[in-house]
Design an enzyme around this catalytic site. Structure first.
Site, PDB file in Angstrom:
ATOM      1  N   PHE A   4      42.603  42.545  41.315  1.00  0.00           N
ATOM      2  CA  PHE A   4      41.495  41.590  41.449  1.00  0.00           C
ATOM      3  C   PHE A   4      41.925  40.152  41.211  1.00  0.00           C
ATOM      4  O   PHE A   4      41.221  39.217  41.602  1.00  0.00           O
ATOM      5  CB  PHE A   4      40.367  41.950  40.464  1.00  0.00           C
ATOM      6  N   LYS A  37      44.306  47.999  51.036  1.00  0.00           N
ATOM      7  CA  LYS A  37      43.193  48.419  50.175  1.00  0.00           C
ATOM      8  C   LYS A  37      43.042  47.339  49.103  1.00  0.00           C
ATOM      9  O   LYS A  37      43.732  47.337  48.081  1.00  0.00           O
ATOM     10  CB  LYS A  37      43.538  49.772  49.536  1.00  0.00           C
ATOM     11  N   GLU A  41      38.370  46.384  44.709  1.00  0.00           N
ATOM     12  CA  GLU A  41      36.930  46.575  44.955  1.00  0.00           C
ATOM     13  C   GLU A  41      36.105  45.545  44.191  1.00  0.00           C
ATOM     14  O   GLU A  41      34.908  45.408  44.432  1.00  0.00           O
ATOM     15  CB  GLU A  41      36.518  48.012  44.591  1.00  0.00           C
ATOM     16  N   SER A  76      47.774  47.142  37.407  1.00  0.00           N
ATOM     17  CA  SER A  76      48.121  47.475  36.021  1.00  0.00           C
ATOM     18  C   SER A  76      49.261  48.496  35.964  1.00  0.00           C
ATOM     19  O   SER A  76      49.497  49.236  36.930  1.00  0.00           O
ATOM     20  CB  SER A  76      46.889  48.039  35.315  1.00  0.00           C
ATOM     21  N   CYS A  90      49.186  37.725  35.933  1.00  0.00           N
ATOM     22  CA  CYS A  90      50.267  38.600  35.438  1.00  0.00           C
ATOM     23  C   CYS A  90      51.406  37.773  34.884  1.00  0.00           C
ATOM     24  O   CYS A  90      52.251  38.285  34.157  1.00  0.00           O
ATOM     25  CB  CYS A  90      50.768  39.504  36.547  1.00  0.00           C
ATOM     26  N   GLU A 116      48.459  44.239  26.897  1.00  0.00           N
ATOM     27  CA  GLU A 116      48.210  43.081  27.772  1.00  0.00           C
ATOM     28  C   GLU A 116      46.737  42.728  27.610  1.00  0.00           C
ATOM     29  O   GLU A 116      45.870  43.548  27.925  1.00  0.00           O
ATOM     30  CB  GLU A 116      48.521  43.465  29.230  1.00  0.00           C
TER      31      GLU A 116
HETATM   32  P1  NAD Z   1      44.183  47.835  38.425  1.00  0.00           P
HETATM   33  O1  NAD Z   1      45.432  48.593  38.207  1.00  0.00           O
HETATM   34  O2  NAD Z   1      42.959  48.243  37.701  1.00  0.00           O
HETATM   35  O3  NAD Z   1      43.799  47.864  39.993  1.00  0.00           O
HETATM   36  C1  NAD Z   1      44.776  47.652  40.983  1.00  0.00           C
HETATM   37  C2  NAD Z   1      44.399  48.470  42.211  1.00  0.00           C
HETATM   38  O4  NAD Z   1      44.438  49.865  41.872  1.00  0.00           O
HETATM   39  C3  NAD Z   1      43.011  48.169  42.724  1.00  0.00           C
HETATM   40  O5  NAD Z   1      43.050  48.094  44.132  1.00  0.00           O
HETATM   41  C4  NAD Z   1      42.179  49.349  42.237  1.00  0.00           C
HETATM   42  O6  NAD Z   1      41.152  49.704  43.122  1.00  0.00           O
HETATM   43  C5  NAD Z   1      43.184  50.469  42.162  1.00  0.00           C
HETATM   44  N1  NAD Z   1      42.866  51.423  41.068  1.00  0.00           N
HETATM   45  C6  NAD Z   1      42.213  51.147  39.916  1.00  0.00           C
HETATM   46  N2  NAD Z   1      42.131  52.267  39.149  1.00  0.00           N
HETATM   47  C7  NAD Z   1      42.761  53.246  39.833  1.00  0.00           C
HETATM   48  C8  NAD Z   1      43.035  54.614  39.569  1.00  0.00           C
HETATM   49  N3  NAD Z   1      42.627  55.213  38.442  1.00  0.00           N
HETATM   50  N4  NAD Z   1      43.726  55.319  40.485  1.00  0.00           N
HETATM   51  C9  NAD Z   1      44.156  54.757  41.623  1.00  0.00           C
HETATM   52  N5  NAD Z   1      43.903  53.447  41.935  1.00  0.00           N
HETATM   53  C10 NAD Z   1      43.219  52.700  41.052  1.00  0.00           C
HETATM   54  O7  NAD Z   1      44.543  46.294  38.150  1.00  0.00           O
HETATM   55  P2  NAD Z   1      43.568  45.048  38.103  1.00  0.00           P
HETATM   56  O8  NAD Z   1      42.754  45.131  36.869  1.00  0.00           O
HETATM   57  O9  NAD Z   1      42.878  44.879  39.393  1.00  0.00           O
HETATM   58  O10 NAD Z   1      44.626  43.843  37.986  1.00  0.00           O
HETATM   59  C11 NAD Z   1      45.135  43.403  36.758  1.00  0.00           C
HETATM   60  C12 NAD Z   1      46.482  44.026  36.459  1.00  0.00           C
HETATM   61  O11 NAD Z   1      47.388  43.767  37.528  1.00  0.00           O
HETATM   62  C13 NAD Z   1      47.136  43.430  35.229  1.00  0.00           C
HETATM   63  O12 NAD Z   1      47.759  44.471  34.513  1.00  0.00           O
HETATM   64  C14 NAD Z   1      48.177  42.472  35.802  1.00  0.00           C
HETATM   65  O13 NAD Z   1      49.282  42.216  34.956  1.00  0.00           O
HETATM   66  C15 NAD Z   1      48.596  43.216  37.014  1.00  0.00           C
HETATM   67  N6  NAD Z   1      49.191  42.319  37.986  1.00  0.00           N
HETATM   68  C16 NAD Z   1      50.540  42.355  38.126  1.00  0.00           C
HETATM   69  C17 NAD Z   1      51.157  41.479  39.004  1.00  0.00           C
HETATM   70  C18 NAD Z   1      52.641  41.479  39.164  1.00  0.00           C
HETATM   71  O14 NAD Z   1      53.111  40.895  40.119  1.00  0.00           O
HETATM   72  N7  NAD Z   1      53.402  42.105  38.292  1.00  0.00           N
HETATM   73  C19 NAD Z   1      50.388  40.565  39.742  1.00  0.00           C
HETATM   74  C20 NAD Z   1      49.003  40.570  39.572  1.00  0.00           C
HETATM   75  C21 NAD Z   1      48.411  41.467  38.688  1.00  0.00           C
END
Ligand code: NAD
Length: 507
Positions: free
Chosen positions: A159, A183, A186, A236, A291, A391
């Site tokens: 997000f 994808k 959401e 994440s 991140c 985090e």
């Molecule tokens: P998230 O992991 O909750 O969601 C990421 C994606 O995974 C979304 O599209 C979501 O729909 C999907 N998802 C969520 N739960 C899921 C599940 N149980 N099973 C399968 N898919 C699922 O992450 P977020 O909260 O949207 O973003 C924040 C996180 O992303 C932080 O941890 C941040 O550090 C990380 N991030 C990392 C980078 C990097 O380059 N290292 C860059 C941006 C964000």
């Protein structure tokens, strides 16, 4: 991840993109896209059905047959056009992004701009996707490589950068000759969809870019789908590890950029004003939802006396809606995110850290329903405390102390994460020692958020990354292509035969 909600309200629906058409999902599961400053429901996003995911992949599979043969120049010109369209629509894109994600309008433009840089890079695909050739590796034999597209690739995005991160993915995948299923998060899919519309307007043919929405089930369907060859994931650590394991088992190429805990070392010889400004911007900008945000500052030696100055700097930041002029810190993306951050602040107090500045429940006139947490500063933070080990992903800066640079480097290298780090100093020797000894993939020297430009690749390391190759830059060309090595010899009628060669040698 929040469960889908079923809203009866008549609001706009976010469409799927399948086969070049923006279509309404037939799902019964929907979730609200909510303005985090006001709680206004902006749209409803569908959780796509398995049949819709299959249709998106099938359309990408069909489009691949012709797209993979499209001349380099034709592919490059689409991205030249797309960069122009993104520039023309910058204000509109930033406004959509701020409404659904919360970050300030200037920062939303930055989000779009950092993605635009990748689109510009994709327009140079002719120079990037070159193979190699060695002439006369044996008598009359040449060896050369072709970097051929894989087929259908997929991207799953978080997000926090709903413009930049989708733009890390689909332009490079498509420019290299693949077709794509995206994808988006959401939580804020609307700006991503506007970018998809612009991509079609720029000339991306039907089926080459597809978008499906949803959560866990859609992600799992992508991981398992037999016709998807490679997956780029950003999000994440928990979800990324799951995606990596599941998709790797299904035989796919996978790269996952994941969670972080980024430390900045402050040496006592650093330029104080520049350093305080950099720390405040990197810790509290985007409400800490980056991140690459600085979440721990390690104050070395005399720099430990800078805590009051840092707190004073943090107090100068304005907390309000991202649309308000002069806002430095916007709302967190959701009520759940706000509750998580305030819960961790409570844990920090309970674990014995000193709460130097408490940003909970700030007064934000006109936006009383927003998910705001103001800049928060803890000192005396140590490993073992929840605010250090987890985090936080909110505007919370943890301060730790160290006697020496060596001690500070040891602390950072003992942390499992390796996304980003920085040092503030005027000493070239200290900076060079840090650069050599620190075990983190992206290093800033007097630069708090060292996200590489697309001439390079995003190169987080250790627990922040799974897979060998990073997004964008040179590495992603290898990620989205298969190297085919051709060893060729040509005979004409005058070539002398040397008989049967039963050895492995090329003669
Ligand atoms: P998230 O992991 O909750 O969601 C990421 C994606 O995974 C979304 O599209 C979501 O729909 C999907 N998802 C969520 N739960 C899921 C599940 N149980 N099973 C399968 N898919 C699922 O992450 P977020 O909260 O949207 O973003 C924040 C996180 O992303 C932080 O941890 C941040 O550090 C990380 N991030 C990392 C980078 C990097 O380059 N290292 C860059 C941006 C964000």
């Amino acid at each position: 991840m929040d469960a889908p909600t079923r809203t009866a309200t008549k609001v706009a629906t976010v469409k799927l993109l399948i086969g070049g058409e923006f279509v309404e999902s037939k799902t019964t599961e929907w979730r609200d896209v909510v303005n985090p400053a006001t709680q206004e429901v902006l749209a409803r996003v569908p959780f796509a059905t398995p049949a819709e995911v299959d249709a998106a992949v099938a359309s990408a599979q069909q489009a691949f047959k012709t797209w993979k043969k499209t001349p380099i120049g034709a592919r490059a010109r689409i991205f030249l056009k797309l960069q122009q369209l993104i520039r023309e629509h910058m204000g509109e894109l930033a406004a959509i992004l701020t409404a659904e994600q919360g970050k300030t309008l200037p920062d939303a433009e930055g989000d779009v701009f950092r993605g635009l840089e990748v689109v510009e890079h994709a327009a140079g695909i002719g120079n990037l996707q070159l193979g190699e050739l060695a002439n006369n590796v044996a008598g009359g034999v040449d060896t050369y490589t072709l970097l051929q597209p894989l087929g259908v690739c997929a991207g799953i995005t978080p997000f926090n950068f709903p413009a930049m991160i989708p733009l890390w993915m689909f332009p490079m995948a498509i420019a290299t000759g693949n077709t794509f299923v995206l994808k988006p998060s959401e939580q804020d899919p609307m700006v991503t969809m506007r970018l998809a519309e612009l991509a079609l307007e720029a000339g991306v043919p039907p089926g080459v870019l597809n978008v499906v929405h949803g959560g866990e089930q859609v992600v799992n369907a992508i991981c398992d789908h037999k016709d998807i060859k490679a997956i780029s994931f950003v999000g994440s650590t928990k979800v990324g590890t799951h995606v990596y394991n599941r998709a790797s088992l299904a035989g796919k190429r996978v790269q996952c950029m994941m969670g972080a805990k980024n430390h900045a070392i402050v040496m006592p010889d650093a330029n104080k004003e520049q350093t305080l400004n950099a720390l405040a911007g990197a810790a509290f900008g985007a409400a800490g939802q980056r991140c690459m945000a600085v979440s721990v500052a390690v104050l070395v030696g005399e720099a430990r006396s800078w805590i009051p100055d840092l707190v004073a700097k943090a107090k100068t930041l304005k907390v309000s809606a991202g649309t308000e002029k002069g806002t430095d810190v916007g709302p967190l993306v959701s009520c759940a995110a706000r509750d998580r951050v305030t819960g961790l602040i409570e844990r920090g107090v309970a674990d014995g850290a000193t709460l130097e500045l408490d940003g909970r429940n700030p007064e934000v006139p006109g936006y009383e329903k927003g998910n705001f947490v103001g800049p928060t500063v803890f000192s005396g933070v140590k490993p073992g405390m929840a605010i250090y080990d987890q985090e936080i992903f909110g505007p919370v800066l943890c301060l730790a102390g160290a006697e020496t640079l060596d001690e500070a480097i040891d602390l950072i290298n003992s942390n499992p994460n390796g996304n980003g780090t920085a040092i503030f100093t005027q000493s070239g020797a200290a900076a060079r020692k840090f650069q050599e000894e620190i075990d983190v993939g992206q290093v800033g020297i007097n630069v708090p958020i060292p996200v590489p430009v697309p001439l390079f690749s995003f190169s987080g390391s250790r627990a922040s990354k799974l897979g060998d190759l990073g997004p964008y830059g040179k590495q992603v060309i290898l990620f989205y292509t298969q190297t085919k090595t051709v060893t060729a010899r040509w005979f004409d009628d005058s070539t002398t035969s040397h008989g049967v060669n039963t050895t492995i040698s090329l003669k």
